[in-house]
Motif scaffolding. Sequence first.
Motif, PDB file in Angstrom:
ATOM      1  N   GLY A 214     -21.053  13.511  29.155  1.00  0.00           N
ATOM      2  CA  GLY A 214     -20.922  14.736  29.940  1.00  0.00           C
ATOM      3  C   GLY A 214     -19.903  15.700  29.371  1.00  0.00           C
ATOM      4  N   ALA A 215     -19.043  15.193  28.466  1.00  0.00           N
ATOM      5  CA  ALA A 215     -18.048  16.063  27.843  1.00  0.00           C
ATOM      6  C   ALA A 215     -18.699  17.145  26.989  1.00  0.00           C
ATOM      7  N   LEU A 216     -19.968  16.935  26.619  1.00  0.00           N
ATOM      8  CA  LEU A 216     -20.679  17.937  25.820  1.00  0.00           C
ATOM      9  C   LEU A 216     -21.135  19.123  26.663  1.00  0.00           C
ATOM     10  N   SER A 217     -21.125  18.970  27.974  1.00  0.00           N
ATOM     11  CA  SER A 217     -21.648  20.016  28.850  1.00  0.00           C
ATOM     12  C   SER A 217     -20.545  20.984  29.276  1.00  0.00           C
ATOM     13  N   PRO A 218     -20.785  22.293  29.182  1.00  0.00           N
ATOM     14  CA  PRO A 218     -19.782  23.264  29.656  1.00  0.00           C
ATOM     15  C   PRO A 218     -19.461  23.107  31.141  1.00  0.00           C
ATOM     16  N   THR A 219     -20.421  22.589  31.925  1.00  0.00           N
ATOM     17  CA  THR A 219     -20.193  22.482  33.369  1.00  0.00           C
ATOM     18  C   THR A 219     -19.091  21.485  33.721  1.00  0.00           C
ATOM     19  N   ARG A 220     -18.754  20.587  32.804  1.00  0.00           N
ATOM     20  CA  ARG A 220     -17.656  19.653  33.092  1.00  0.00           C
ATOM     21  C   ARG A 220     -16.323  20.377  33.232  1.00  0.00           C
ATOM     22  N   TYR A 221     -16.195  21.514  32.561  1.00  0.00           N
ATOM     23  CA  TYR A 221     -14.889  22.175  32.463  1.00  0.00           C
ATOM     24  C   TYR A 221     -14.761  23.373  33.405  1.00  0.00           C
ATOM     25  N   TYR A 222     -15.803  23.625  34.198  1.00  0.00           N
ATOM     26  CA  TYR A 222     -15.715  24.716  35.167  1.00  0.00           C
ATOM     27  C   TYR A 222     -16.374  24.254  36.460  1.00  0.00           C
ATOM     28  N   VAL A 223     -15.537  23.925  37.452  1.00  0.00           N
ATOM     29  CA  VAL A 223     -16.021  23.399  38.732  1.00  0.00           C
ATOM     30  C   VAL A 223     -15.509  24.324  39.842  1.00  0.00           C
ATOM     31  N   PRO A 224     -16.355  25.233  40.345  1.00  0.00           N
ATOM     32  CA  PRO A 224     -15.894  26.210  41.346  1.00  0.00           C
ATOM     33  C   PRO A 224     -15.291  25.584  42.598  1.00  0.00           C
ATOM     34  N   SER A 225     -15.826  24.447  43.051  1.00  0.00           N
ATOM     35  CA  SER A 225     -15.301  23.858  44.288  1.00  0.00           C
ATOM     36  C   SER A 225     -13.859  23.403  44.116  1.00  0.00           C
ATOM     37  N   ILE A 227     -11.664  24.911  42.400  1.00  0.00           N
ATOM     38  CA  ILE A 227     -10.849  26.134  42.457  1.00  0.00           C
ATOM     39  C   ILE A 227     -10.802  26.677  43.879  1.00  0.00           C
ATOM     40  N   LEU A 228     -11.984  26.823  44.498  1.00  0.00           N
ATOM     41  CA  LEU A 228     -12.057  27.500  45.798  1.00  0.00           C
ATOM     42  C   LEU A 228     -11.627  26.607  46.960  1.00  0.00           C
ATOM     43  N   VAL A 229     -11.977  25.327  46.908  1.00  0.00           N
ATOM     44  CA  VAL A 229     -11.671  24.427  48.030  1.00  0.00           C
ATOM     45  C   VAL A 229     -10.300  23.778  47.851  1.00  0.00           C
ATOM     46  N   ASP A 230     -10.050  23.246  46.640  1.00  0.00           N
ATOM     47  CA  ASP A 230      -8.807  22.502  46.417  1.00  0.00           C
ATOM     48  C   ASP A 230      -7.668  23.386  45.929  1.00  0.00           C
ATOM     49  N   GLY A 231      -8.005  24.531  45.354  1.00  0.00           N
ATOM     50  CA  GLY A 231      -6.959  25.401  44.814  1.00  0.00           C
ATOM     51  C   GLY A 231      -6.351  24.862  43.531  1.00  0.00           C
ATOM     52  N   THR A 232      -7.103  24.051  42.786  1.00  0.00           N
ATOM     53  CA  THR A 232      -6.619  23.531  41.501  1.00  0.00           C
ATOM     54  C   THR A 232      -7.339  24.255  40.373  1.00  0.00           C
ATOM     55  N   TYR A 233      -6.595  24.601  39.342  1.00  0.00           N
ATOM     56  CA  TYR A 233      -7.139  25.405  38.251  1.00  0.00           C
ATOM     57  C   TYR A 233      -7.092  24.610  36.944  1.00  0.00           C
ATOM     58  N   ASP A 234      -8.251  24.354  36.372  1.00  0.00           N
ATOM     59  CA  ASP A 234      -8.344  23.561  35.148  1.00  0.00           C
ATOM     60  C   ASP A 234      -8.171  24.469  33.926  1.00  0.00           C
ATOM     61  N   VAL A 235      -6.928  24.796  33.641  1.00  0.00           N
ATOM     62  CA  VAL A 235      -6.641  25.662  32.489  1.00  0.00           C
ATOM     63  C   VAL A 235      -6.992  24.943  31.189  1.00  0.00           C
ATOM     64  N   GLY A 236      -6.735  23.629  31.161  1.00  0.00           N
ATOM     65  CA  GLY A 236      -7.091  22.866  29.962  1.00  0.00           C
ATOM     66  C   GLY A 236      -8.591  22.914  29.698  1.00  0.00           C
ATOM     67  N   GLY A 237      -9.395  22.847  30.766  1.00  0.00           N
ATOM     68  CA  GLY A 237     -10.849  22.946  30.605  1.00  0.00           C
ATOM     69  C   GLY A 237     -11.257  24.292  30.055  1.00  0.00           C
ATOM     70  N   ALA A 238     -10.576  25.347  30.525  1.00  0.00           N
ATOM     71  CA  ALA A 238     -10.870  26.682  30.006  1.00  0.00           C
ATOM     72  C   ALA A 238     -10.548  26.768  28.518  1.00  0.00           C
ATOM     73  N   ALA A 239      -9.456  26.118  28.113  1.00  0.00           N
ATOM     74  CA  ALA A 239      -9.092  26.120  26.689  1.00  0.00           C
ATOM     75  C   ALA A 239     -10.152  25.391  25.864  1.00  0.00           C
ATOM     76  N   VAL A 240     -10.672  24.291  26.406  1.00  0.00           N
ATOM     77  CA  VAL A 240     -11.732  23.556  25.697  1.00  0.00           C
ATOM     78  C   VAL A 240     -12.969  24.444  25.538  1.00  0.00           C
ATOM     79  N   LEU A 241     -13.320  25.164  26.596  1.00  0.00           N
ATOM     80  CA  LEU A 241     -14.496  26.044  26.531  1.00  0.00           C
ATOM     81  C   LEU A 241     -14.299  27.174  25.523  1.00  0.00           C
ATOM     82  N   LEU A 242     -13.104  27.752  25.489  1.00  0.00           N
ATOM     83  CA  LEU A 242     -12.840  28.816  24.518  1.00  0.00           C
ATOM     84  C   LEU A 242     -12.892  28.281  23.091  1.00  0.00           C
ATOM     85  N   ALA A 243     -12.334  27.077  22.901  1.00  0.00           N
ATOM     86  CA  ALA A 243     -12.381  26.480  21.565  1.00  0.00           C
ATOM     87  C   ALA A 243     -13.823  26.181  21.163  1.00  0.00           C
ATOM     88  N   GLY A 244     -14.601  25.658  22.122  1.00  0.00           N
ATOM     89  CA  GLY A 244     -16.009  25.382  21.838  1.00  0.00           C
ATOM     90  C   GLY A 244     -16.784  26.657  21.519  1.00  0.00           C
TER      91      GLY A 244
END
Length: 261
Positions: A214-225, A227-244
Motif C-alpha cells: 500500500g506504500a505505493l499508493s498516493p492515498t496512503r499519505y493523504y487521509v482527509p478524516s 485531518i478533519l476529524v482527528d486534527g492530525t496533519y501528516d506532513v511527512g506523508g506530504a513530503a513523500v508525495l512531493l518526492a514521488g
Amino acid sequence: MLELARYDGRKRLPGALAMTVGIAALTAMYVGLFPSITATANLDELIAAYPPAVREAFDIRTMNTIEGFLATQLYAFAWVILLGLYFAYAAAGLIAADVERGRMDLTLSMPVSRSRVVLEKFASLGVPLFVANAAMPVVVFVATLAIDESVAMERVAMAHLLSVPYLLACAGIGLVASVAVDRASVAQRAAAGAVFALFLVESVVAGTDLEPLGALSPTRYYVPSEILVDGTYDVGGAAVLLAGTAVLVLASREWFRRRDV
C-alpha cells in the motif's frame, strides 16, 4: 518565460472553473442535508452496519459531526477519488494529445527544449489545482455558516493544503503515461486506471501481510478524516508525495527527451 505554461493554463481555466462550480454545488448540497439527516438518524450506527472493507477504504470515523460528515461524504470520495482521477486523466493528455494530433512537431520546431515542454505543460495543471483549493474552503465556510454549524476551518484549510501533494502525485502518474504512449485516449485510460488500482490496492491490503504494498499508493499519505476529524496533519506523508511527484516528473522528462515523436 513560461509561455507554454501560461498558454496551457489559460486554456484550462474555463474547465477548472466549471469543475469547481460542480464540486461546490455538491458540497453545498451535502452540507445543506446535514441537519435533516442527523436529526432523523444516528449516522454512526449506520456506519457500524457498513462492511468493514468500506469503512477501511474510505477511513470512515464518524458522520455525526460536520467534519466527519464532510470527510466521508465529500473529501474521501470527491477529493481523493474523483479529483485524483481528474488530475491523472488531465496530465495523461499533456504530451500524448499533442503528439497524436501532430502539434508536438510544431512546438518542438520553436527554440524550446523537450525538458521545458514537459515541465511547463505539467506546471499548467497548477491552474485547476489553485482554483479548486482556493475556492472550496470558502464554499465550506459559507455553507456551514448557512446551516448554523461551526466547522474547524484550520482543519479544512489543512485538508486542502495537504491535498496539493496528493493531486500532484496523481498528475505525475498521468504524465508518465502521457510520455509513454502516443494516443491520448490510451494514456488517459491507463493513468486513471493506475490511480484507481492503487487506491484499491491500499484499501485491500490494509491489515494484511501485504500491507507494505500500500506504500505505493498516493492515498496512503493523504487521509482527509485524519485531518478533519482527528486534527492530525501528516506532513511527512506530504513530503513523500512531493518526492514521488518529483521522481515521476523527472523520469517523464528524461523519457520524452530520449524518444522519437
